[in-house]
Structures are given as structure tokens and as C-alpha cells.
Design a protein around this motif. Structure first.
Motif, short mmCIF file in Angstrom:
data_model
loop_
_atom_site.label_atom_id
_atom_site.label_comp_id
_atom_site.label_asym_id
_atom_site.label_seq_id
_atom_site.Cartn_x
_atom_site.Cartn_y
_atom_site.Cartn_z
N TRP A 102 30.56 11.38 52.28
CA TRP A 102 31.89 11.88 51.96
C TRP A 102 31.80 13.33 51.51
CZ3 TRP A 102 32.90 13.60 47.00
CH2 TRP A 102 32.06 13.14 45.99
N GLU A 103 32.88 14.04 51.75
CA GLU A 103 32.97 15.45 51.37
C GLU A 103 34.35 15.72 50.78
OE1 GLU A 103 30.09 17.19 54.95
OE2 GLU A 103 32.26 17.55 55.02
N LEU A 104 34.40 16.58 49.79
CA LEU A 104 35.66 16.94 49.14
C LEU A 104 35.84 18.45 49.20
CD1 LEU A 104 38.09 15.83 47.40
CD2 LEU A 104 36.75 16.55 45.41
N GLU A 105 37.04 18.89 49.61
CA GLU A 105 37.33 20.31 49.68
C GLU A 105 38.49 20.65 48.75
OE1 GLU A 105 38.01 21.29 53.75
OE2 GLU A 105 35.91 21.02 54.32
N VAL A 106 38.38 21.80 48.10
CA VAL A 106 39.37 22.24 47.12
C VAL A 106 39.78 23.68 47.44
CG1 VAL A 106 39.74 22.81 44.68
CG2 VAL A 106 38.53 20.71 45.30
N GLN A 107 41.08 23.93 47.46
CA GLN A 107 41.59 25.29 47.64
C GLN A 107 41.60 26.00 46.28
OE1 GLN A 107 45.48 24.65 49.30
NE2 GLN A 107 44.71 24.48 51.39
N VAL A 108 41.20 27.27 46.28
CA VAL A 108 41.11 28.04 45.04
C VAL A 108 41.84 29.37 45.22
CG1 VAL A 108 39.56 29.20 43.43
CG2 VAL A 108 38.92 26.99 44.39
N LEU A 109 42.62 29.75 44.23
CA LEU A 109 43.26 31.06 44.18
C LEU A 109 42.59 31.88 43.09
CD1 LEU A 109 47.07 30.18 44.46
CD2 LEU A 109 45.55 31.00 46.27
N ARG A 110 42.18 33.11 43.44
CA ARG A 110 41.50 33.98 42.48
C ARG A 110 42.31 35.27 42.30
NH1 ARG A 110 36.56 32.44 40.84
NH2 ARG A 110 35.30 31.04 42.11
N TRP A 111 42.51 35.65 41.05
CA TRP A 111 43.22 36.88 40.72
C TRP A 111 42.22 37.99 40.50
CZ3 TRP A 111 48.41 36.45 41.09
CH2 TRP A 111 48.95 35.16 41.01
N ARG A 112 42.60 39.20 40.88
CA ARG A 112 41.72 40.35 40.73
C ARG A 112 42.48 41.53 40.14
NH1 ARG A 112 38.61 40.69 46.52
NH2 ARG A 112 40.76 40.65 47.30
N GLY A 113 41.72 42.50 39.67
CA GLY A 113 42.32 43.74 39.18
C GLY A 113 43.09 43.56 37.89
N LEU A 114 44.23 44.23 37.80
CA LEU A 114 45.03 44.25 36.58
C LEU A 114 45.53 42.86 36.20
CD1 LEU A 114 46.44 45.85 34.33
CD2 LEU A 114 48.34 46.23 35.92
N LEU A 115 45.92 42.06 37.19
CA LEU A 115 46.43 40.73 36.90
C LEU A 115 45.36 39.85 36.25
CD1 LEU A 115 48.57 40.08 40.09
CD2 LEU A 115 49.36 40.72 37.82
N GLN A 116 44.12 40.02 36.67
CA GLN A 116 43.03 39.28 36.03
C GLN A 116 42.81 39.77 34.60
OE1 GLN A 116 39.10 39.98 37.66
NE2 GLN A 116 38.47 37.89 37.28
N VAL A 117 42.89 41.09 34.41
CA VAL A 117 42.74 41.65 33.06
C VAL A 117 43.85 41.15 32.14
CG1 VAL A 117 42.77 43.80 31.74
CG2 VAL A 117 41.56 43.70 33.92
N LEU A 118 45.04 40.97 32.68
CA LEU A 118 46.17 40.50 31.89
C LEU A 118 46.05 39.03 31.50
CD1 LEU A 118 49.15 42.30 33.68
CD2 LEU A 118 48.16 42.85 31.46
N GLY A 119 45.07 38.33 32.08
CA GLY A 119 44.81 36.96 31.65
C GLY A 119 45.23 35.87 32.60
N LEU A 120 45.66 36.20 33.81
CA LEU A 120 45.99 35.15 34.77
C LEU A 120 44.73 34.39 35.17
CD1 LEU A 120 48.62 36.83 37.12
CD2 LEU A 120 49.00 35.28 35.21
N GLU A 121 44.81 33.07 35.13
CA GLU A 121 43.64 32.22 35.38
C GLU A 121 43.57 31.82 36.86
OE1 GLU A 121 42.96 29.65 31.45
OE2 GLU A 121 44.90 29.30 32.38
N ASP A 122 42.36 31.75 37.36
CA ASP A 122 42.15 31.22 38.72
C ASP A 122 42.65 29.77 38.76
OD1 ASP A 122 41.00 33.63 39.32
OD2 ASP A 122 38.94 32.91 39.11
N GLY A 123 43.14 29.36 39.94
CA GLY A 123 43.69 28.02 40.07
C GLY A 123 43.09 27.25 41.23
N TYR A 124 43.29 25.93 41.23
CA TYR A 124 42.75 25.07 42.29
C TYR A 124 43.78 24.03 42.70
CZ TYR A 124 42.33 21.11 39.11
OH TYR A 124 42.62 20.08 38.26
N ARG A 125 43.61 23.51 43.91
CA ARG A 125 44.38 22.38 44.41
C ARG A 125 43.48 21.56 45.32
NH1 ARG A 125 49.73 23.07 48.15
NH2 ARG A 125 48.21 24.06 49.53
N LEU A 126 43.46 20.25 45.14
CA LEU A 126 42.68 19.39 46.04
C LEU A 126 43.22 19.53 47.45
CD1 LEU A 126 42.36 16.12 43.89
CD2 LEU A 126 40.79 18.06 44.01
N ASP A 127 42.30 19.72 48.40
CA ASP A 127 42.72 19.99 49.78
C ASP A 127 42.50 18.80 50.71
OD1 ASP A 127 43.63 21.43 52.01
OD2 ASP A 127 41.59 22.03 52.52
N SER A 128 41.27 18.30 50.78
CA SER A 128 41.01 17.19 51.71
C SER A 128 39.79 16.38 51.28
CB SER A 128 40.81 17.72 53.13
OG SER A 128 39.65 18.53 53.21
#
Length: 215
Positions: A102-128
């Protein structure tokens, strides 16, 4: 001479069309109405796009290092056939899994630059959740269902997949995956997430035994 004559003829036609345009539409009321209608349609399209993006973002969860994001339990119903129960924050899903692994895949969103400095956290969602056969001929056999989506968003409007094609600079699509994990009757695994990926954790003797036999 021939082409010069043709060019002159086309030029005269252009002048005639210009005259007719000026004669019947010089007030440009129709043009302003068309521009207004086009702008309203564009705004409606932007509104729909923003609404879809908002719903997509709502399904993501912040990545907390070491957090357990799901548990997977397998029960064998036939040779190389399993009933999989996946429990996550979004709820529980029952899936029929085919194969030896079995294999599990997860989608990830990563913030960069100023938005990352401001504290926005990377996020995930189960994909398949995917099944996989050890034998290549079984893997390629027509009619086998090996991929099970874990969210209802179709590919054509999946915001994560659109981001994967674009380079916004301040937000990009990443992916985590667990590959080639052995399937066994009664095995139960926990899925933990970190900043760099996923970790499977055996939760009972059946899962531990499957991992030992796979090493």
C-alpha cells in the motif's frame, strides 16, 4: 503589378469598412455596453475561482511536526484483496485495496517569502491511497483499481494541481508519500507527518511482523 493591384483593392475595402463603422457606430454606445458586459462576466469568473480556491484551502490542515494525521487498518478479504479503514480528522473511509503493498500520498502547500515570515504554516491534505502488486504483470492487468482518491475534488479543478503547474513564488505545491509498505491481514499503521515527509508507525504485532518480513 498583380499583387500591388490586389493590395490596393484590399486597402479600398478596408477604407469602406472603416467608413461604414464610423457611419453607423460612431457614438460607440454598443462598444461601452459590450465592454461593461465583458467586465461583469470577468468579475463573475473571478468570484467563482475565488470561491473554489477558498473551499480547497479549507480542506487543508496545518503541518504539526510529529502529529498523527491518520490510522490505517487492513483486513484481508481474499488473496491480495483487503478492506482498508482509514481514519483521519476529516472522518473515516472504507476502501477496497488490491495488491501486496500500500502507498499513501499527501498534497502539501508551502508558503515562501514574506508570507512565511509572517507566520503562515505549511498545510496538507490526504490525496490518495494506492494498492500495488509486486508482480509487474499483475500491476499492469486491465480492470484493477489501484488508486483511491481521498478527497472529492476532480483533477480539472484541483487547486493543488494548478499550483503544481504554476510558479507563483510565494506559494507552491509539494507532495509527501509513503511508498511500498507491506499489506497484511489485521495490520494497523499510524501515519505521522513532519516538515520533510510522512512516517508509518506499526501499531500492533501484525504490522510489526509485516515490516520484519519486508525488510
Amino acid at each position: 503589378m498583380q499583387y500591388a493591384g490586389l493590395a490596393g483593392l484590399m486597402g479600398c475595402l478596408a477604407l469602406l469598412l472603416l467608413y461604414l463603422t464610423w457611419r453607423f457606430g460612431w457614438r460607440l454606445d454598443w462598444l461601452f455596453g459590450w465592454l461593461k458586459g465583458s467586465l461583469l462576466l470577468l468579475l463573475l469568473l473571478c468570484c467563482a475561482t475565488a470561491a473554489v480556491a477558498a473551499w480547497e484551502l479549507y480542506q487543508f490542515r496545518p503541518i504539526v511536526d510529529g502529529e498523527r494525521i491518520a490510522t490505517l487498518e487492513l483486513h484481508e478479504t481474499a488473496p491480495q484483496r483487503y478492506e482498508a479503514t482509514l481514519d483521519a480528522s476529516a472522518g473515516s473511509q472504507q476502501l477496497s485495496l488490491e495488491g501486496d503493498l500500500w502507498e499513501l500520498e499527501v498534497q502539501v502547500l508551502r508558503w515562501r517569502g514574506l508570507l512565511q515570515v509572517l507566520g503562515l504554516e505549511d498545510g496538507y491534505r490526504l490525496d490518495s491511497l494506492n494498492g500495488r502488486y509486486l508482480a509487474l504483470e499483475q500491476q499492469r492487468e486491465p480492470g484493477t483499481t489501484l488508486v483511491h482518491p481521498l478527497h472529492a475534488t476532480p483533477h480539472w479543478r484541483d487547486a493543488w494541481r494548478w499550483l503544481d503547474r504554476l510558479d507563483l513564488g510565494w506559494l507552491y505545491a509539494d507532495a509527501f508519500a509513503i511508498r511500498f509498505m507491506p499489506a497484511a491481514d489485521g495490520a494497523r499503521f499510524a501515519i505521522e507527518i513532519g516538515a520533510t515527509g510522512l512516517s508509518p508507525v506499526a501499531m500492533n504485532p501484525q504490522a510489526l511482523e509485516a515490516l520484519k518480513g519486508f525488510e
